[in-house]
Enzyme design. Structure first.
Site, short mmCIF file in Angstrom:
data_model
loop_
_atom_site.label_atom_id
_atom_site.label_comp_id
_atom_site.label_asym_id
_atom_site.label_seq_id
_atom_site.Cartn_x
_atom_site.Cartn_y
_atom_site.Cartn_z
N HIS A 1 -3.55 4.20 -2.33
CA HIS A 1 -4.55 3.32 -1.74
C HIS A 1 -5.23 4.01 -0.54
O HIS A 1 -6.43 3.90 -0.36
CB HIS A 1 -3.89 2.03 -1.21
CG HIS A 1 -3.26 1.18 -2.25
ND1 HIS A 1 -1.90 1.06 -2.39
CD2 HIS A 1 -3.81 0.39 -3.21
CE1 HIS A 1 -1.63 0.22 -3.39
NE2 HIS A 1 -2.76 -0.19 -3.91
N GLU B 1 -8.52 5.64 -10.06
CA GLU B 1 -8.62 6.03 -11.47
C GLU B 1 -7.30 5.82 -12.20
O GLU B 1 -7.25 5.88 -13.42
CB GLU B 1 -9.01 7.51 -11.58
CG GLU B 1 -10.47 7.75 -11.29
CD GLU B 1 -10.86 9.20 -11.44
OE1 GLU B 1 -9.97 10.06 -11.65
OE2 GLU B 1 -12.06 9.48 -11.31
N LEU C 1 0.81 -1.22 0.00
CA LEU C 1 0.00 0.00 0.00
C LEU C 1 0.85 1.27 0.00
O LEU C 1 1.96 1.31 0.53
CB LEU C 1 -0.92 0.00 1.23
CG LEU C 1 -1.87 -1.20 1.32
CD1 LEU C 1 -2.76 -1.07 2.55
CD2 LEU C 1 -2.73 -1.35 0.07
#
Ligand code: PAF
Length: 285
Positions: free
Chosen positions: A37, A148, A33
């Site tokens: 995230h 995205e 991560l």
């Protein structure tokens, strides 16, 4: 933060939350991560009462020659980051609990799941759609949030959820970038110091390409070729694609309209980087 390693544990917790009247936001991840995230955790927390993240390196989305074994794994550090960001539960299943030896189902999304990344990684979106469907069925969240940065993946997940009538709202979280513009990615840690210095050229180039394609009469057939040359000239090893697409259908377009998106993937040594930008309506004449 509650950590659940089995389906029955996480199902029991999700049922308890629902019985308490709490809405649930889910953030599926493959771990390793970073701030990108964690920003998705923030989106889920804004939308829902409770947030659950999952960490699972999904074998279905890696081809045999890809980096499944080498993919960075550090559940302890992931757990600390998630709980520090206010995530209330982590689902970190073992492979055997999700995939029995005779697992034989595949979800394949035509249209948005074709072209672009699917050309170099033909197995990838089936693997993503199949694992995300499983995670959504296990967690049954109200909202699920995806970055995205993986724009085609987000389109595939939205289409799969719509087509299969999965009762969840899919949200996209904006790409988080390093100070020099490089999109945050778990795979950035593969880059050598020299490659890291070259990497921001990907974003720089698609941003310039966005400005160029917004000019009246500009044609992507010329600008796309220019962008490929720029990325290679900056030191990238190869360019998989630099495509200009309609943001909703991901079909190729040649001239800017209200919903354009530039998608790209390029290789820097052994590392494949992807990025994308919106060509904002204000840039369109
Ligand atoms: O974007 C990712 O991390 C993965 O593709 C996802 C959506 C968690 C599925 O394994």
């Amino acid at each position: 933060m509650i950590i659940c390693k089995t389906k029955s544990e996480i199902r029991a917790l999700m049922t308890q939350w629902r019985q308490e009247g709490q809405t649930i936001g889910a953030v599926p991840t493959m771990g390793a991560l970073h701030e990108g995230h964690l920003s998705l955790i923030d989106v889920a927390a804004r939308e829902c009462d409770r947030v659950v993240a999952s960490v699972f390196v999904n074998p279905l989305q890696f081809a045999p020659h890809e980096d499944f074994d080498a993919y960075p794994r550090d559940l302890e550090s992931d757990g600390a980051m998630l709980s520090g960001r206010g995530c209330q539960a982590l689902f970190a299943p073992e492979r055997v609990s999700l995939f029995p030896a005779d697992f034989s189902t595949n979800i394949s999304v035509a249209g948005v799941g074709e072209n672009h990344c699917a050309i170099a990684r033909p197995h990838f979106f089936d693997g993503v759609a199949t694992i995300v469907a499983k995670l959504l069925l296990i967690l049954r969240p109200d909202v699920a949030v995806f970055g995205e940065k993986d724009f085609q993946q987000l389109a595939v997940i939205r289409r799969m959820v719509r087509d299969l009538d999965v009762d969840v709202r899919i949200l996209g979280g904006p790409t988080v970038r390093e100070a020099d513009g490089l999109a945050m990615s778990s795979r950035n840690q593969y880059l050598s110091a020299d490659e890291r210095a070259i990497a921001p050229a990907l974003f720089r180039t698609i941003r310039q390409a966005g400005e160029r394609v917004s000019a009246p009469g500009a044609k992507w057939s010329e600008i796309g070729a220019w962008a490929t040359g720029e990325i290679l000239a900056a030191g990238f090893t190869s360019v998989d694609y630099v495509d200009f697409v309609d943001a909703a259908t991901l079909e190729m377009i040649d001239q800017a309209g209200p919903e354009g998106r530039i998608l790209t993937a390029a290789r820097l040594g052994e590392t494949r980087l992807i990025d994308n930008i919106a060509v904002a309506p204000s840039q369109v004449d």
